[in-house]
Design an enzyme around this catalytic site. Structure first.
Site, mmCIF file in Angstrom:
data_model
loop_
_atom_site.group_PDB
_atom_site.id
_atom_site.type_symbol
_atom_site.label_atom_id
_atom_site.label_comp_id
_atom_site.label_asym_id
_atom_site.label_seq_id
_atom_site.Cartn_x
_atom_site.Cartn_y
_atom_site.Cartn_z
ATOM 1 N N HIS A 106 0.794 -1.059 -0.023
ATOM 2 C CA HIS A 106 -0.172 -0.100 0.072
ATOM 3 C C HIS A 106 0.947 1.117 -0.130
ATOM 4 C CE1 HIS A 106 -2.823 2.751 2.249
ATOM 5 N NE2 HIS A 106 -3.147 2.869 0.913
ATOM 6 N N CYS A 137 -0.746 0.309 9.422
ATOM 7 C CA CYS A 137 -0.658 1.604 9.078
ATOM 8 C C CYS A 137 -2.211 1.848 8.672
ATOM 9 C CB CYS A 137 0.391 2.021 8.061
ATOM 10 S SG CYS A 137 2.023 2.074 8.382
ATOM 11 N N HIS A 138 -2.612 1.123 7.667
ATOM 12 C CA HIS A 138 -3.958 1.107 7.080
ATOM 13 C C HIS A 138 -4.753 -0.027 6.983
ATOM 14 C CE1 HIS A 138 -1.273 4.143 5.615
ATOM 15 N NE2 HIS A 138 -2.061 4.891 5.959
ATOM 16 N N GLY A 139 -4.324 -1.143 7.748
ATOM 17 C CA GLY A 139 -4.960 -2.406 8.024
ATOM 18 C C GLY A 139 -5.294 -3.206 6.854
ATOM 19 N N PRO A 162 -6.536 -2.304 2.365
ATOM 20 C CA PRO A 162 -6.458 -1.111 0.908
ATOM 21 C C PRO A 162 -4.864 -1.444 0.070
ATOM 22 C CG PRO A 162 -5.301 -0.106 2.801
ATOM 23 C CD PRO A 162 -5.892 -1.174 3.383
#
Lengths: 176, 418, 268
Positions: free
Chosen positions: A116, A140-142, A155
């Site tokens: 990502h 960080c963003h799963g 993501p």
């Protein structure tokens, strides 16, 4: 400029020749000035590393630094291999068979960089969050990765990358 | 001043709003230049070329260099051994300093011989001397950066010069060092300043060129241009000549870089700096040797330092020491003689600066130092009064010797109206 | 008439340039020579001159001399094993050479430093941990690192060669204090380094002359390479650049003459 036509021609020739050579010379000078920013010899010398993988127990993983970034080397258990092999290709965002991602099924070598935005996923150490698919989880963003390092949820667009590596012997791999 | 007609519509559009193209056309193309300039007038553009070369290679080196006492020497070796073409870039920079000084010294002596410092070019000359001073400071700090033995001891000796200042000298030296000896703080600040100063030089060079273009170049005859027939446009005449000069210069420069890159350097600078051991024979870089000789010629610490700086300071007031109305040494038989003596004297000082400060060398240094100052402070003012100059030609385009004496700078014509 | 004067001035300019050049030479050379002091013989080297090159066989022999004789006291800290490809070794050979050395690495996960076999990317490990350790082991004298020695001494290669073959009996034997040795090339003639080479010191891997002169020549060649590994590339590039610039000089001169032709005409 009262030169004869013939003279004019010769003059033009020598001036054009001078300017052409000047341009060639300038290009030749610019090359080293640009090339100096490429990786230097000492950096390139470390662009491939050799890792002894004999010490990694089943179910354990090590992290090594390669080209300034982490590489995850995981000695997978039979269960993890089985799990990775059973996945339906249609469930994958970036379809890739587990066996296409390994040289030997028990040893998974992947770059520990989330596809990502470049964070380092968790899941290497015992007790760390491994995500919904029991592989790795990027805090960080799963993004959730499975036991083959493939993206399953979140993501990130693609699977964790497999760096170029070869087995030099049963115990030693060369990355890069 | 004719306004150039640009054919390219984009150029035309921009120039109408931002007249950079007109500016370049006036200053680099049609700029009227005396038609009789010799090759000695190539040195100005060569100095510019050298400055650009130094800045470009310097910025590149700064990308790979580490200004820390523990890493500086090693980072330079890494540049030499591992960085792509690093050896080339560093050798260009290292030898470039020497070649910059060679070019500038010839440029200065050309100015001295042809009286280029005289009215109305006094400020042009003073700006030039300022550039020389800035160059010296830059070169000195740059030499410290590789952190070899000569770097360290050169820095120590030169910074200690300031301790000669009465009362506050010692505090100034501690302030310069940022400590109690030349050490890491000194190295970091020298690196910062070494990176800054070339851009100051660029600034002064721009002023130098503005001042030059006010009245145009001096010329070998030293007389003012008297009209259009005396000048030719800078382009293509002097651009082609400067290009040829640049190629000759680069050929000599390249032979040093590729075949004798360490010839002008000192082997001791390939030994890492050791604050506990001074090399047996320390000398500055060759371009500082004449000044170093003056420093050592005076048996008094403060006196030596003052004389050394005085050797440059005297150049600042030169336009008012030499009052002769005739510029070019070609028409000044006595001046010409003393000019060559001065040149020989400076070479001698350079030679003596590289010798140990003992025996006959000390005596010679004192005599040579004395002559240097006598030349500027006594001989030149005296010559202005007593010398009988030869008749000047009437104009550059009719240089008939004996064509009648022109009462020197009678016609202070500026830039010819073209 | 005027043209002649102009030419004279041009000649003067060139003479002036030459003058400054000579000044630089005469000023710098004595300064450099002053560092020497000993008796230094000129020797012919394959790496001299614009077409100079390093003889690979000699480099390999020199490396062997370094390893078996010099390396016990002198380091080679700026040379990495990978650099030995310049000596003509293959990647596998370099890996094998590196593996014969141990280097310090770490800290490991327990925070301890550990030693491991060297890899081609490692630098050649130095015999002493630091300068003080080196001095302590050598009676106060510091055996300098050799990676730059050929550049760090005036007239480097000739000096090193003369030094290696310069051990002689002192004219008056009582002049030489304990721990010092008499050497004709060394400044002051008293050197703390015992004679390293006597001839037939080692058996060369590929066979060959093991006289003191031959071994010295090989090890100096190796050290010259260590100081300037870029030398061959530099000189090769230099020849191409010089050829280009010579042509460029002629062409730009021709260009200038054509452009100036009408000015010269109107002057005459």
């Amino acid at each position: 400029m009262s030169d004869t036509v013939e003279n004019q021609g010769r003059r033009d020739f020598i001036v054009v020749a001078t300017n052409t050579m000047l341009a060639v010379g300038a290009a030749a000078v610019i090359y080293p000035f640009v090339n100096q920013m490429n990786p230097a010899a000492d950096t390139l010398a470390l662009s491939s590393i050799e890792v002894d993988v004999s010490g990694i127990e089943e179910g354990q993983a090590i992290t090594v630094k390669w080209r300034g970034k982490p590489v995850f080397i995981r000695h997978r258990t039979a269960k993890e291999i089985e799990l990775a092999g059973q996945v339906n290709m249609d469930d994958l965002r970036d379809p890739q068979g587990d066996l296409d991602r390994v040289e030997k099924p028990e040893l998974l070598v992947i770059q520990g960089i989330c596809t990502h935005l470049g964070c380092v996923p968790l899941g290497q150490k015992i007790g760390e969050v491994k995500g919904d698919f029991n592989g790795w989880f990027c805090p960080c963003h799963g993004s959730h990765y499975d036991t083959s390092g493939r993206i399953r949820k979140g993501p990130a667009p693609t699977n964790l990358e497999v760096p170029p590596y070869t087995f030099l012997s049963d115990n030693v791999i060369k990355i890069g | 001043m004719s306004s150039p007609e640009f054919k390219n519509p984009v150029v035309k559009w921009i120039d109408h709003r931002l007249p950079v193209f007109s500016f370049m056309h006036h200053e680099l193309h049609e700029y009227p230049t005396p038609r009789n300039l010799s090759y000695l007038w190539n040195l100005g553009s060569l100095a510019g070329l050298a400055l650009v070369t130094m800045i470009v290679t310097g910025i590149i080196l700064a990308m790979h260099y580490t200004p820390h006492v523990d890493h500086a020497f090693e980072s330079v070796e890494r540049i030499m051994r591992d960085v792509n073409h690093g050896w080339l870039i560093r050798y260009i920079h290292m030898n470039g300093a020497s070649f910059f000084f060679i070019v500038v010294y010839i440029h200065i002596f050309r100015g001295l011989y042809y009286g280029s410092y005289k009215a109305p070019r006094e400020l042009l000359w003073i700006l030039g001397v300022l550039i020389l001073l800035l160059m010296m400071a830059t070169a000195f700090m740059g030499y410290v950066l590789p952190w070899g033995q000569m770097s360290f001891w050169g820095a120590t000796v030169i910074t200690n010069l300031f301790s000669a200042i009465p009362w506050i000298g010692d505090s100034i030296v501690v302030w310069l060092w940022g400590g109690f000896s030349v050490d890491n703080p000194t190295l970091s600040r020298f690196f910062a300043l070494h990176y800054l100063m070339p851009f100051l030089i660029v600034g002064v060079v721009i002023l130098h060129i503005i001042a030059l273009h006010r009245f145009g170049s001096n010329n070998p005859l030293g007389i003012d241009v008297s009209g259009k027939q005396d000048t030719i446009p800078f382009h293509p005449y002097y651009t082609s000549k400067d290009l040829f000069g640049a190629m000759v210069f680069l050929t000599i420069f390249a032979s040093a870089i590729f075949f004798y890159p360490n010839f002008l350097g000192h082997p001791d600078n390939y030994i890492p700096a050791n604050p506990l051991q001074t090399p047996a024979h320390i000398v500055p870089e060759w371009y500082f040797l004449p000044f170093y000789a003056i420093l050592r010629a005076i048996p008094d610490k403060l006196g030596g330092v003052l004389m050394m700086f005085g050797a440059i300071a005297v150049l600042f007031v030169l336009p008012w020491l030499d009052r002769s109305p005739v510029r070019s040494g070609r028409f000044r038989p006595l001046f010409k003689l003393f000019f060559w003596v001065l040149l020989a004297d400076c070479v001698l000082l350079g030679y003596l600066g590289g010798k140990p400060a003992e025996g006959i060398y000390v005596t010679l240094s004192r005599l040579a130092t004395a002559y240097y100052f006598i030349h500027f402070l006594v001989i030149l003012p005296l010559l202005s009064v007593v010398e009988k100059t030869r008749p000047l030609p009437q104009s550059i385009s009719t240089p008939v010797i004996g064509g009648g004496m022109v009462s020197a700078p009678a016609a202070k014509r500026g830039k010819a109206d073209v | 008439m005027f043209k002649r004067i102009n030419q004279t001035i041009c000649a003067g300019g060139i003479a002036m340039l030459a003058c400054v050049g000579v000044m630089a030479t005469s000023v710098v050379s004595p300064a450099m020579a002053a560092g020497g002091g000993g008796d230094i013989k000129d020797h012919e080297w394959t790496f001299d001159g614009p077409f100079g090159y390093f003889d690979k066989a000699s480099l390999q022999r020199g490396f062997q001399v370094y390893r078996e004789v010099c390396a016990s006291c002198h380091g080679l800290e700026y040379i990495a094993f990978r650099n030995f490809s310049d000596l003509g070794y293959s990647d596998a050979e370099i890996k094998a050479i590196a593996a014969e050395y141990e280097v310090m690495d770490g800290p490991d996960e327990e925070g301890e430093m550990f030693t491991r076999k060297a890899i081609p990317a490692d630098r050649v490990p130095s015999p002493y941990a630091n300068e003080n350790a080196a001095r302590a082991s050598n009676g106060g004298a510091y055996p300098p690192d050799l990676s730059l020695i050929a550049k760090a001494r005036p007239n480097g290669a000739n000096y090193l060669y003369s030094l290696l073959v310069g051990y002689k009996d002192a004219p008056h034997s009582d002049d030489v204090p304990d721990g010092m040795y008499y050497n004709t090339a060394y400044s002051g003639n008293l050197i703390a380094m015992p004679q390293p080479l006597y001839g037939d010191d080692i058996e060369l891997a590929g066979g060959g002359d093991t006289s003191i002169e031959a071994l010295s020549e090989d090890v100096v060649t190796f050290l010259a390479w260590a100081a300037e590994p870029e030398m061959e590339t530099r000189k090769r590039t230099g020849i191409a650049v010089m050829l280009f610039l010579f042509v460029m000089c002629f062409v730009s001169y021709g260009s200038m003459r054509y452009i100036w032709a009408d000015i010269k005409k109107s002057k005459a």
